[in-house]
Every structure is written in structure tokens, then in C-alpha cells.
Scaffold this motif. Structure first.
Motif, mmCIF file in Angstrom:
data_model
loop_
_atom_site.group_PDB
_atom_site.id
_atom_site.type_symbol
_atom_site.label_atom_id
_atom_site.label_comp_id
_atom_site.label_asym_id
_atom_site.label_seq_id
_atom_site.Cartn_x
_atom_site.Cartn_y
_atom_site.Cartn_z
ATOM 1 N N HIS A 10 0.844 -1.190 0.000
ATOM 2 C CA HIS A 10 0.000 0.000 0.000
ATOM 3 C C HIS A 10 0.884 1.247 0.000
ATOM 4 O O HIS A 10 1.947 1.272 0.635
ATOM 5 N N PRO A 11 0.482 2.305 -0.714
ATOM 6 C CA PRO A 11 1.290 3.532 -0.739
ATOM 7 C C PRO A 11 1.581 4.110 0.640
ATOM 8 O O PRO A 11 2.631 4.726 0.840
ATOM 9 N N ALA A 12 0.670 3.937 1.590
ATOM 10 C CA ALA A 12 0.917 4.444 2.942
ATOM 11 C C ALA A 12 2.111 3.743 3.578
ATOM 12 O O ALA A 12 2.892 4.364 4.315
ATOM 13 N N LEU A 15 5.249 5.225 1.941
ATOM 14 C CA LEU A 15 5.492 6.580 2.422
ATOM 15 C C LEU A 15 6.039 6.571 3.846
ATOM 16 O O LEU A 15 7.009 7.285 4.153
ATOM 17 N N LYS A 125 0.793 6.892 -6.809
ATOM 18 C CA LYS A 125 0.681 6.734 -5.358
ATOM 19 C C LYS A 125 0.551 8.086 -4.671
ATOM 20 O O LYS A 125 -0.156 8.207 -3.667
ATOM 21 N N LEU A 129 -2.733 9.075 -2.355
ATOM 22 C CA LEU A 129 -2.658 9.441 -0.950
ATOM 23 C C LEU A 129 -3.123 10.868 -0.681
ATOM 24 O O LEU A 129 -3.795 11.139 0.321
ATOM 25 N N SER A 138 -0.965 17.794 -5.051
ATOM 26 C CA SER A 138 -0.578 16.431 -5.394
ATOM 27 C C SER A 138 -0.463 16.248 -6.904
ATOM 28 O O SER A 138 0.452 15.574 -7.400
#
Length: 290
Positions: A10-12, A15, A125, A129, A138
Motif C-alpha cells: 500500500h502507498p501508505a 510513504l 501513489k 494518498l 498532489s
């Protein structure tokens, strides 16, 4: 670029990992942490890009780091251990030399981590987010990150076409062709910006009630990875907060290298930096066994 299993999380998760790795590398000014960060970031980037891509990406880095390490003791004369005196009488100290080397390693590790982040944390991504929180920013960040590789690729293609049509006979013709290729690339970039704006307008960008399609789902493995990442961050930072791990360069280099607190912090930070490589190598072993 090699298929990266960690990029599939997951992008989270991506990050949080890069925020932790880069943040801890920049604020924990300790020789052991700096060495671990530099080695792990270089190994991960090598895994992502391969040997040739790694050399092409960071080939400029070693001279810059050496220059930084040598430059610091010429201007920073703090420290107790004098190695020699310069022509103007200023001392060059062992502490300032080590501080310059540590600063160079810190800069190199940060650059390597940012290169890994740019390879893993893609523009889609970023939009996923932050698209609903800060949509304009973004979109601007993602378009900027995407613009630089495209600009470089188009410029190289234009230069190759010019050389194929008319090989330069001397350096003057080479410079003229480079300027012509750069001018053509700038014109192409301006045309593409107009086309992109028209395309976004025709597709209803900025209209009310607009929805976004997302292919990312937060799975059980993502939650487990975030929990492990949080535990490793806690194990790294707690010894620093309690004073068990500290390092001072001036006026004399002092600090704890051994003990339960420092070793716990070292191992936690090592596990944190190796997390993507462990995930990738585990997936490679599964793939090869199957």
C-alpha cells in the motif's frame, strides 16, 4: 528497473518507510547509523536498478562526497586533536575531519534513499494518498516528477536523431546540435503542457462531484508491516530519548558505542533499513521455489 515486491504494498506503507528511513538518517548523527543507512540504501538502489543503472544514477556522488569531506576541515577548525597547520596558521583537527566525513555520508545516504523513493513511490501513489486532501498540490507534484524523466528522454532522442542525420565534425558543431536539441525539447514541452491542459479540461477536471479510481487496497500484510515498522522506529528512538545512545564530535569525539541501549538501537535501525530488501528477497525465494 527490477520488479520490486515492496513497491506492491500500500502507498501508505511505502510513504511511512521512506519518511522513517530518511528522517532517522538525517537526524541521528551517529557513525554507526550513518554507515548502516548508507550501505542499506546503496544495496536497495543496486537491487532496484542493477549494477549499470546504479553506477549511472549515482556515479557523480562519490566526487561530491569526497569534496564535502575534505572541504569541512579547511573551514571548521574546532576540535582538540590538531593534525597539522595550514599555511595561514589555521589548524586541521581530527574532529572536524571526522565531522566532514560524517556529513558527507549523511548527504550520500539521503540522496540514495531519495533515489529509491523516486523509483518506488510513483506519481499514481502520490495522487492516491493526497489527491483528496490537497488535489492541486498532489497533481502538481506528480506532474513535475513525471516531467523530468520525459524531458530527459526526449532530449536524448533528439540528440541521437541529429547525430544519425549529421554526425558532428568538431566540438563547435556538437555544441550547436546540443543547443538545437535543447530548444526543440523546450518547444515540445510547452506544446505538451497546452495539450495536457486541454485534455484535462475536456475530461472534466475541476468539476464538482468528480470521483477517482483507486487500485490500492489496505490489506492485512500492510497493517502487519506498519506495525513492525512502528516497533522498529520505537526501538531506534527510545535509547536516544533516554540518553543511552549519543555521539558528540566537538570538542572531542565522545559517545556510547556498546551496551544494551546502543545495540538495541543499532539492530532496530538495521532492521528498518533492511525491510524492503527482506521483503524483496523473500518474494524472490518464493518465486524461485515455485
Amino acid at each position: 528497473m527490477k520488479q520490486d515486491a515492496f513497491a506492491g504494498f500500500h502507498p501508505a506503507v511505502n510513504l511511512c518507510f521512506f519518511a522513517a528511513a530518511i528522517g532517522l538518517s538525517m537526524f541521528l548523527m551517529h557513525p554507526v547509523f550513518l554507515a548502516v543507512s548508507l550501505i542499506c540504501s546503496g544495496g536497495y538502489l543496486w537491487y532496484l536498478l542493477g549494477a549499470r543503472g546504479f553506477v549511472r544514477q549515482v556515479g557523480y556522488l562519490l566526487p561530491v562526497l569526497l569534496f564535502t569531506a575534505v572541504l569541512n576541515p579547511l573551514f571548521n577548525h574546532r576540535g582538540e586533536t590538531v593534525l597539522f597547520l595550514l599555511g595561514n596558521g589555521d589548524p586541521v583537527t581530527w574532529e572536524s575531519l571526522c565531522f566532514g566525513l560524517a556529513s558527507a555520508v549523511l548527504m550520500g545516504a539521503s540522496i540514495l534513499w531519495f533515489n529509491c523513493c523516486s523509483a518506488v513511490f510513483t506519481t499514481d501513489k502520490i495522487i492516491f494518498l493526497f489527491g483528496r486532501v490537497i488535489p492541486s498540490l498532489s497533481l502538481l507534484i506528480s506532474m513535475t516528477l513525471r516531467f523530468m524523466p520525459r524531458f530527459k528522454e526526449y532530449l536524448q532522442t533528439t540528440q541521437q536523431v541529429q547525430k544519425a542525420m549529421q554526425p558532428p565534425k568538431n566540438k563547435i558543431e556538437t555544441l550547436k546540435q546540443a543547443l538545437t536539441a535543447f530548444s526543440a525539447t523546450v518547444s515540445w514541452a510547452m506544446e505538451q503542457s497546452i495539450v495536457t491542459a486541454d485534455s484535462m479540461k475536456s475530461r472534466g477536471y475541476g468539476s464538482a462531484g468528480r470521483t477517482a479510481y483507486a487500485i490500492y487496497r489496505f490489506e492485512r500484510r500492510d497493517g502487519l508491516t506498519l506495525a513492525v515498522l512502528a516497533a522498529l522506529c520505537l526501538g531506534t528512538v527510545l535509547p536516544w530519548l533516554t540518553g543511552a545512545v549519543e555521539w558528540v564530535f566537538f570538542p572531542a569525539m565522545t559517545g556510547g558505542l556498546f551496551g544494551f541501549g546502543p545495540i538495541l538501537s543499532y539492530l532496530s535501525f538495521l532492521g528498518l533499513c533492511l525491510m524492503p530488501m527482506i521483503i524483496d528477497l523473500t518474494e524472490d525465494c518464493k518465486w524461485n521455489s515455485l
